[in-house]
Design an enzyme around this catalytic site. Structure first.
Site, PDB file in Angstrom:
ATOM      1  N   GLU A   1       4.951  97.471 134.572  1.00  0.00           N
ATOM      2  CA  GLU A   1       5.812  96.365 133.590  1.00  0.00           C
ATOM      3  C   GLU A   1       5.771  96.912 132.194  1.00  0.00           C
ATOM      4  O   GLU A   1       5.220  96.307 131.422  1.00  0.00           O
ATOM      5  CB  GLU A   1       5.250  95.244 133.774  1.00  0.00           C
ATOM      6  CG  GLU A   1       5.120  94.577 135.111  1.00  0.00           C
ATOM      7  CD  GLU A   1       4.576  93.157 135.259  1.00  0.00           C
ATOM      8  OE1 GLU A   1       4.859  92.357 134.427  1.00  0.00           O
ATOM      9  OE2 GLU A   1       3.208  93.034 135.811  1.00  0.00           O
TER      10      GLU A   1
ATOM     11  N   HIS B   1       1.315  96.661 132.322  1.00  0.00           N
ATOM     12  CA  HIS B   1       0.741  96.181 133.742  1.00  0.00           C
ATOM     13  C   HIS B   1       1.019  97.275 134.584  1.00  0.00           C
ATOM     14  O   HIS B   1       2.210  97.473 134.972  1.00  0.00           O
ATOM     15  CB  HIS B   1       1.187  94.959 133.967  1.00  0.00           C
ATOM     16  CG  HIS B   1       0.893  93.812 132.918  1.00  0.00           C
ATOM     17  ND1 HIS B   1       1.426  92.358 132.891  1.00  0.00           N
ATOM     18  CD2 HIS B   1       0.232  93.642 131.790  1.00  0.00           C
ATOM     19  CE1 HIS B   1       1.040  91.775 131.916  1.00  0.00           C
ATOM     20  NE2 HIS B   1       0.290  92.790 131.150  1.00  0.00           N
TER      21      HIS B   1
ATOM     22  N   ARG C   1      -4.017  84.333 133.389  1.00  0.00           N
ATOM     23  CA  ARG C   1      -3.408  85.477 132.542  1.00  0.00           C
ATOM     24  C   ARG C   1      -4.293  86.166 131.624  1.00  0.00           C
ATOM     25  O   ARG C   1      -3.769  87.007 130.860  1.00  0.00           O
ATOM     26  CB  ARG C   1      -1.929  85.508 132.246  1.00  0.00           C
ATOM     27  CG  ARG C   1      -0.699  85.421 133.497  1.00  0.00           C
ATOM     28  CD  ARG C   1       0.450  85.144 133.017  1.00  0.00           C
ATOM     29  NE  ARG C   1       1.233  84.933 133.988  1.00  0.00           N
ATOM     30  CZ  ARG C   1       2.473  85.637 134.288  1.00  0.00           C
ATOM     31  NH1 ARG C   1       2.235  86.888 133.818  1.00  0.00           N
ATOM     32  NH2 ARG C   1       3.121  85.433 135.443  1.00  0.00           N
TER      33      ARG C   1
HETATM   34  P1  ADP Z   1       4.836  89.615 136.425  1.00  0.00           P
HETATM   35  O1  ADP Z   1       4.641  88.335 137.241  1.00  0.00           O
HETATM   36  O2  ADP Z   1       3.329  90.191 136.011  1.00  0.00           O
HETATM   37  O3  ADP Z   1       5.633  89.761 135.088  1.00  0.00           O
HETATM   38  P2  ADP Z   1       7.013  91.436 137.269  1.00  0.00           P
HETATM   39  O4  ADP Z   1       7.760  90.753 138.353  1.00  0.00           O
HETATM   40  O5  ADP Z   1       7.457  91.715 135.980  1.00  0.00           O
HETATM   41  O6  ADP Z   1       5.406  90.651 137.148  1.00  0.00           O
HETATM   42  O7  ADP Z   1       6.657  92.990 137.967  1.00  0.00           O
HETATM   43  C1  ADP Z   1       5.923  92.938 139.194  1.00  0.00           C
HETATM   44  C2  ADP Z   1       5.844  94.444 139.621  1.00  0.00           C
HETATM   45  O8  ADP Z   1       5.140  94.768 140.818  1.00  0.00           O
HETATM   46  C3  ADP Z   1       7.429  94.919 139.757  1.00  0.00           C
HETATM   47  O9  ADP Z   1       7.288  96.455 139.354  1.00  0.00           O
HETATM   48  C4  ADP Z   1       7.282  95.191 141.295  1.00  0.00           C
HETATM   49  O10 ADP Z   1       8.262  96.083 141.823  1.00  0.00           O
HETATM   50  C5  ADP Z   1       5.666  95.701 141.686  1.00  0.00           C
HETATM   51  N1  ADP Z   1       5.366  95.205 143.060  1.00  0.00           N
HETATM   52  C6  ADP Z   1       5.717  94.378 144.065  1.00  0.00           C
HETATM   53  N2  ADP Z   1       5.230  94.483 145.185  1.00  0.00           N
HETATM   54  C7  ADP Z   1       4.437  95.756 144.874  1.00  0.00           C
HETATM   55  C8  ADP Z   1       3.219  96.226 145.751  1.00  0.00           C
HETATM   56  N3  ADP Z   1       3.150  95.802 147.059  1.00  0.00           N
HETATM   57  N4  ADP Z   1       2.526  97.155 145.348  1.00  0.00           N
HETATM   58  C9  ADP Z   1       2.887  97.552 143.932  1.00  0.00           C
HETATM   59  N5  ADP Z   1       3.700  96.833 143.229  1.00  0.00           N
HETATM   60  C10 ADP Z   1       4.419  95.924 143.689  1.00  0.00           C
HETATM   61 MG    MG Z   2       2.947  91.200 134.578  1.00  0.00          MG
HETATM   62 MG    MG Z   3       5.405  90.987 130.016  1.00  0.00          MG
HETATM   63 MG    MG Z   4       6.477  91.022 134.000  1.00  0.00          MG
HETATM   64 MG    MG Z   5       8.487  89.000 135.525  1.00  0.00          MG
END
Ligand code: ADP
Ligand code: MG
Ligand code: MG
Ligand code: MG
Ligand code: MG
Length: 443
Positions: free
Chosen positions: A131, A244, A315
């Site tokens: 991210e 992240h 978080r």
């Molecule tokens: P956050 O809630 O922390 O803001 P995001 O939605 O911004 O999370 O990012 C989540 C990331 O995790 C994306 O890049 C997504 O493709 C990735 N992701 C989803 N499933 C998996 C998995 N099984 N293994 C690794 N990464 C994953």
């Molecule tokens: Mg995140």
């Molecule tokens: Mg962010």
């Molecule tokens: Mg995010």
């Molecule tokens: Mg997000």
């Protein structure tokens, strides 16, 4: 391989490709590239392109300067824009080889491949979704970035508050041209700060993608007359930029971090992986947070982690387990920042997690309350240690961690530590404006 070569040659003809860009990353994670006219295509595909490794930072000594660029054919892509001169170019990411035909141990991609081999010998495929966050700033008349932008928006705001919207849109389209599946693009907390998330993939693809991402973001921002920076904490007092890393291990297409029979849905492997990361995090913080400036992001109050703990909700800790289960079960490591070398960051995080699985390192209880609000005693009672507070501290931790050093190999470890010590020593000779304000009158 023959099929890939045939495909590449056909595509080059069809699209009238003029130059091939061969790309590598140096030890500090900067992208380096070389453009070869299409007349050189056979040389490129036969792994016969040489370059002077000694002129690349932290790479090789003068005596071993002749290096070969072996393109990874699966990374061939037509650039989704024409050059200034109107040409269509293609790009390939390369592995660095030595004249004796052996892989060069200073190549970050090699370090990640070694770590992935270890995972696959245990039956695991390692998947990562990053991210990355970044700021976009104005540039002055001379074209130099200034720490200002016209953006007064905050998290998830919409246009016209968010002037970055058009740029984010253009970045997303360009990333799609590079074959990315962009999942979401949004404004982040800071004014002029943005996050663009793309779909997780195997770790090597993701590390390559992060390199491509940084290039694309900078280029497109520049097209809009803005400067994009992945510096971890460009402006004091507002959120820094993190990256992240969401990580999971798969076996035969199944996410082995998921276990429906466990109350929290997390398998033993997931727990051990967390345990390994917590155990080794200090040893690889220098890799995930490699700048003097990285440690100005890792302070309390901005959702950046400061303490070594994990949580299923909050978080503030280092590791969060997002609520999703099944195929999306993942461990989110929150300290890395986008200035890191993605190959080395993924290699060391994986190595730490695998060490946890190998040695069945069970993590302490999750901390589901806000650690920022805990006092020192409370943290000590809960055995919550702090992340390294400076680049120097994290270099010392790296130099003591045999597992992490082994994952990096002695070449990369030595070059990395000496480069970073140099950076630190240069920094501490400077007198900061904070010191003048604090001390000049008082003493
Ligand atoms: P956050 O809630 O922390 O803001 P995001 O939605 O911004 O999370 O990012 C989540 C990331 O995790 C994306 O890049 C997504 O493709 C990735 N992701 C989803 N499933 C998996 C998995 N099984 N293994 C690794 N990464 C994953
Ligand atoms: Mg995140
Ligand atoms: Mg962010
Ligand atoms: Mg995010
Ligand atoms: Mg997000």
């Amino acid at each position: 391989r023959d099929e890939q070569i045939e495909f590449i040659k056909k595509t080059i003809k069809e699209k009238n490709v003029r130059f091939i860009i061969l790309q590598i990353a140096d030890i500090l994670g900067s992208a380096k590239s070389m453009a070869l006219p299409i007349t050189q295509i056979d040389k490129i595909l036969n792994n016969e392109v040489m370059f002077d490794g000694s002129s690349i930072d932290g790479f090789a000594r003068i005596e071993e300067s002749d290096m070969y660029l072996n393109p990874d054919l699966s990374t061939f892509i037509i650039l989704p824009w024409k050059t200034h001169n109107g040409y269509t170019n293609a790009r390939m990411i390369c592995d660095v080889y030595m004249p004796n035909g052996k892989p060069f141990k200073g190549c970050p991609r090699y370090v990640l491949k070694k770590a992935l081999e270890k995972a696959s010998s245990m039956g695991f495929d390692f998947f990562v979704g990053p991210e990355p966050e970044f700021y976009m700033f104005n540039v002055d008349e001379k074209g130099s970035p200034v720490l200002e932008n016209n953006d007064k928006a905050a998290y998830f705001d919409m246009a016209p508050m968010d002037r970055g919207e058009d740029v984010r849109e253009a970045i997303t389209i360009a990333l799609e041209g590079f074959g990315f599946e962009v999942e979401a693009a949004h404004h982040e907390c800071g004014p002029g700060q943005h996050e663009i998330d793309f779909k997780y993939a195997d770790a090597l693809t993701t590390a390559d993608n992060i390199m491509t991402f940084r290039y694309v973001v900078k280029k497109v921002a520049d097209d809009f007359g803005l400067f994009a920076s992945f510096m971890p904490k460009p402006v004091e007092g507002i959120a820094g930029s993190g990256m992240h890393l969401n990580m999971s291990l798969f076996k035969n297409g199944q996410n082995i971090f998921f276990d429906e029979n466990k109350e929290n849905g997390l398998s033993d492997e997931a727990m051990y992986f967390i345990g390994g990361i917590l155990k080794h995090i200090k040893g690889f913080t220098a890799i995930t947070n490699p700048l003097v400036n990285s440690y100005k992001r890792l302070v309390s109050g901005f959702e950046a982690p400061v303490n070594i703990a994990w949580s299923e909700k909050n978080r503030s800790p280092l590791i969060r387990i997002p609520a999703k289960r099944g195929l999306s079960t993942r461990v989110e490591l929150r300290n890395p920042d986008p200035s890191c070398n993605p190959y080395l960051a993924l290699a060391t995080a994986l190595t730490a997690g695998l060490d946890g699985i190998k040695n069945k390192i069970y993590p302490p209880e999750p901390v589901n309350k806000n650690i920022y609000e805990m006092c020192l005693e409370e943290r000590q009672e809960n055995h919550i240690e702090a992340l390294p507070k400076s680049l120097y501290e994290s270099i010392l931790e790296l130099s003591k961690n045999e597992i992490i050093k082994d994952a990096l190999g002695s070449h990369v470890t030595d070059k990395f530590i000496s480069a970073k010590l140099g950076e630190w020593e240069n920094y501490i000779t400077k007198v900061h404006k904070w010191e003048i304000e604090q001390y000049l009158r008082a003493y």
